[in-house]
Enzyme design. Structure first.
Site, PDB file in Angstrom:
ATOM      1  N   PRO A   2     -31.697 -87.306 -43.291  1.00  0.00           N
ATOM      2  CG  PRO A   2     -30.241 -85.650 -42.545  1.00  0.00           C
ATOM      3  CD  PRO A   2     -31.647 -85.886 -43.017  1.00  0.00           C
ATOM      4  CD  GLU A   3     -33.091 -93.484 -43.254  1.00  0.00           C
ATOM      5  OE1 GLU A   3     -32.908 -94.616 -42.792  1.00  0.00           O
ATOM      6  OE2 GLU A   3     -33.642 -93.286 -44.348  1.00  0.00           O
ATOM      7  NE  ARG A 114     -37.657 -78.005 -48.659  1.00  0.00           N
ATOM      8  CZ  ARG A 114     -38.142 -79.230 -48.879  1.00  0.00           C
ATOM      9  NH1 ARG A 114     -37.312 -80.179 -49.290  1.00  0.00           N
ATOM     10  NH2 ARG A 114     -39.406 -79.492 -48.701  1.00  0.00           N
TER      11      ARG A 114
END
Ligand SMILES: [Zn+2]
Length: 275
Positions: A2-3, A114
């Site tokens: 995610p940016e 993760r």
């Protein structure tokens, strides 16, 4: 990963549902995400504290608590924020990292499949010092072409690396760097200090434009990213170069080139359109 547009979308989705609510109980189910804080200090700080404001800085979600402390979560690849009205079922508990029970009984959850994401806790002073080391926010009004050029002009690295460097510019990662450089018609490998003022201005405009369009589309979902309501972003349908190596350039029809040479990450560009 995610940016800016993805983290901003997540934050906008949860902020109005969390601000002003007190955390009655906090449960941390995994500790490997913690940075600069122990489990006991995080729990002790969260419990009884009120979430005053939820904002974004660069790619971090920042939870300002009434004590002045900031819980900072960087969701990275597989992290997401969810809010449940009822206690979690066994299936919902899977992959949860942090569960905060609010004073009205709802649950705020940080879930991370993760666990590449991180949770930090900083006091007011620590947060101000940390934030001061991050570059300007590209969607703020004060981010002008002049501010942008000033931040970048001293660097000799490839321009793609320079705009992804969080100390120079906040929130831009690999996807939007590729897209902005294509829109600005600049070769990603160009040495930053060789860009003209006109090229800096073009790149500035392209960065702001692609981030705004991505935000309007709720971000880019390639794999795991979801909004706070569980939906996919839609900007993946508007990508012009990222992930399109070997496909035809939308401008000139020439095959796009993909390389890992610049920063070992995927860089896709058009050799004809981007000089
Ligand atoms: Zn082209």
């Amino acid at each position: 990963m995610p940016e800016l547009p993805e983290v901003e979308t997540m934050v906008r989705g949860i902020a109005p549902r969390l601000e002003g609510y007190q955390i009655a109980h906090a449960q941390l189910r995994k500790t490997d995400v913690l940075r600069q804080v122990t489990k006991s200090r995080l729990i002790k700080t969260l419990e009884g504290n009120t979430i005053e404001q939820v904002t974004r800085r660069a790619k971090h979600a920042v939870f300002r608590l009434s004590s002045g402390d900031r819980m900072i979560i960087q969701p990275r690849m597989t992290g997401s924020f969810l809010i449940y009205n009822n206690p979690l079922t066994t299936a919902q508990t899977k992959y949860t990292v942090l569960i905060c029970t609010l004073n009205d009984g709802r649950r705020f959850v940080y879930r991370d499949v993760r666990r590449l994401g991180t949770i930090w806790l900083l006091d007011e002073t620590g947060w101000i010092a940390y934030s001061a080391r991050i570059g300007p926010e590209p969607l703020e009004e004060t981010f002008t072409p002049f501010v942008f050029a000033n931040r970048l002009k001293g660097t000799r690295t490839a321009v793609k690396k320079a705009i992804m460097d969080q100390r120079r510019l906040a929130g831009v990662g690999n996807i939007y760097a590729n897209e902005a450089l294509f829109d600005a018609r600049l070769n990603p490998a160009r040495s930053t200090h060789k860009l003209s003022l006109e090229e800096f201005a073009r790149l500035h405009a392209a960065i702001v434009d692609v981030l705004q369009r991505a935000l309007a589309a709720s971000g880019t979902t390639l794999r795991d990213y979801r909004t706070a309501t569980g939906e996919r972003g839609e900007f993946q349908f508007e990508l012009r170069v990222y992930g399109r190596g070997g496909e035809k350039c939308v401008n000139c029809g020439k095959r796009l080139r993909m390389t890992h040479e610049i920063d070992r990450r995927q860089t896709t560009f058009c050799r004809k359109c981007q000089r």
